[in-house]
Design a protein around this motif. Structure first.
Motif, PDB file in Angstrom:
ATOM      1  N   VAL A   1       0.858  -1.172   0.000  1.00  0.00           N
ATOM      2  CA  VAL A   1       0.000   0.000   0.000  1.00  0.00           C
ATOM      3  C   VAL A   1       0.900   1.229   0.000  1.00  0.00           C
ATOM      4  O   VAL A   1       1.862   1.292   0.772  1.00  0.00           O
ATOM      5  CB  VAL A   1      -0.916   0.007   1.254  1.00  0.00           C
ATOM      6  N   THR A   2       0.595   2.202  -0.831  1.00  0.00           N
ATOM      7  CA  THR A   2       1.347   3.454  -0.800  1.00  0.00           C
ATOM      8  C   THR A   2       0.842   4.302   0.369  1.00  0.00           C
ATOM      9  O   THR A   2      -0.320   4.181   0.778  1.00  0.00           O
ATOM     10  CB  THR A   2       1.207   4.239  -2.116  1.00  0.00           C
ATOM     11  N   PRO A   3       1.704   5.150   0.933  1.00  0.00           N
ATOM     12  CA  PRO A   3       1.314   5.924   2.117  1.00  0.00           C
ATOM     13  C   PRO A   3       0.071   6.798   1.936  1.00  0.00           C
ATOM     14  O   PRO A   3      -0.622   7.080   2.908  1.00  0.00           O
ATOM     15  CB  PRO A   3       2.549   6.782   2.403  1.00  0.00           C
TER      16      PRO A   3
ATOM     17  N   GLU B   1       1.694  -6.254  10.358  1.00  0.00           N
ATOM     18  CA  GLU B   1       3.033  -5.662  10.375  1.00  0.00           C
ATOM     19  C   GLU B   1       3.213  -4.854   9.101  1.00  0.00           C
ATOM     20  O   GLU B   1       2.774  -5.270   8.024  1.00  0.00           O
ATOM     21  CB  GLU B   1       4.092  -6.759  10.450  1.00  0.00           C
ATOM     22  N   ARG B   2       3.858  -3.704   9.233  1.00  0.00           N
ATOM     23  CA  ARG B   2       4.126  -2.829   8.074  1.00  0.00           C
ATOM     24  C   ARG B   2       5.612  -2.527   8.005  1.00  0.00           C
ATOM     25  O   ARG B   2       6.230  -2.228   9.023  1.00  0.00           O
ATOM     26  CB  ARG B   2       3.366  -1.512   8.208  1.00  0.00           C
ATOM     27  N   GLU B   3       6.145  -2.563   6.779  1.00  0.00           N
ATOM     28  CA  GLU B   3       7.523  -2.138   6.545  1.00  0.00           C
ATOM     29  C   GLU B   3       7.660  -1.772   5.070  1.00  0.00           C
ATOM     30  O   GLU B   3       6.953  -2.316   4.223  1.00  0.00           O
ATOM     31  CB  GLU B   3       8.530  -3.233   6.911  1.00  0.00           C
TER      32      GLU B   3
ATOM     33  N   TYR C   1       2.335  -4.851   3.828  1.00  0.00           N
ATOM     34  CA  TYR C   1       1.448  -5.198   4.936  1.00  0.00           C
ATOM     35  C   TYR C   1       1.444  -6.727   5.012  1.00  0.00           C
ATOM     36  O   TYR C   1       1.137  -7.389   4.025  1.00  0.00           O
ATOM     37  CB  TYR C   1       0.013  -4.733   4.667  1.00  0.00           C
ATOM     38  N   ARG C   2       1.793  -7.261   6.170  1.00  0.00           N
ATOM     39  CA  ARG C   2       1.745  -8.708   6.384  1.00  0.00           C
ATOM     40  C   ARG C   2       0.744  -8.973   7.496  1.00  0.00           C
ATOM     41  O   ARG C   2       0.903  -8.484   8.609  1.00  0.00           O
ATOM     42  CB  ARG C   2       3.110  -9.267   6.735  1.00  0.00           C
ATOM     43  N   ILE C   3      -0.301  -9.732   7.157  1.00  0.00           N
ATOM     44  CA  ILE C   3      -1.396 -10.032   8.079  1.00  0.00           C
ATOM     45  C   ILE C   3      -1.387 -11.521   8.375  1.00  0.00           C
ATOM     46  O   ILE C   3      -1.404 -12.344   7.455  1.00  0.00           O
ATOM     47  CB  ILE C   3      -2.755  -9.641   7.464  1.00  0.00           C
ATOM     48  N   GLY C   4      -1.344 -11.857   9.665  1.00  0.00           N
ATOM     49  CA  GLY C   4      -1.402 -13.269   9.994  1.00  0.00           C
ATOM     50  C   GLY C   4      -1.189 -13.488  11.479  1.00  0.00           C
ATOM     51  O   GLY C   4      -0.831 -12.561  12.211  1.00  0.00           O
TER      52      GLY C   4
END
Length: 165
Positions: free
Chosen positions: A114-116, A137-139, A158-161
């Motif tokens: 995702v762009t800011p 988590e975002r990086e 974005y990592r969702i889990g």
């Protein structure tokens, strides 16, 4: 909530409509029309479309299984036709795809970028993670300077889990 009659996997015949929805979104990086046809053929199992009353796509999510992490679904693009926005359709599609992918392919995590400045996508994925009780988590995955066309914002991973069906 929505006027969609069904949510299912895309078919090759949906490629042109999906391309038009992506083009008309004015926020997605538009891929070639050919790539959307291939996506509907080769990644239908990890993608989803919502169909309106006439059976035509009104929204879509394209995704694929990450080769290095076969339990991870990468969401490539999400778009809703302008006439159907503001009704929670993107969230409904994401939920349906997550349920299908966890049941059929053992998905335990979702990744996307995702762009800011994309607050709609930020809200979509943050609310999905919250509903699922999953961590988010975002990086920065790709710094804007890596893009050859200049002026591109960074792509934040974005990592969702973990997620369950």
């Amino acid at each position: 909530m929505t006027t969609a009659l069904s949510i299912d996997s895309p078919r090759v015949e949906d490629g042109a409509a999906i391309w038009r929805i992506a083009r008309d979104s004015e926020v997605l990086d538009l891929n070639s029309s050919y790539s959307y046809l291939l996506w509907c053929r080769d990644f239908a199992a990890t993608s989803a479309v919502a169909r309106g009353t006439d059976g035509e796509p009104i929204a879509f999510i394209t995704g694929y299984i990450r080769p290095e992490r076969p339990d991870t679904l990468v969401v490539w693009q999400v778009a809703v036709d302008e006439a159907h926005r503001g009704r929670g359709l993107a969230g409904t599609l994401l939920e349906a795809l997550a349920v299908r992918a966890t049941a059929a392919q053992g998905i335990r995590a979702i990744e996307t970028t995702v762009t800011p400045d994309n607050t709609a996508s930020d809200r979509l994925f943050a609310s999905f993670a919250a509903r699922r009780g999953a961590s988010l988590e975002r990086e920065v995955l790709f710094d804007g300077g890596l893009f050859p066309d200049g002026g591109h914002q960074p792509e934040v991973l974005y990592r969702i889990g973990p997620i369950a069906g």
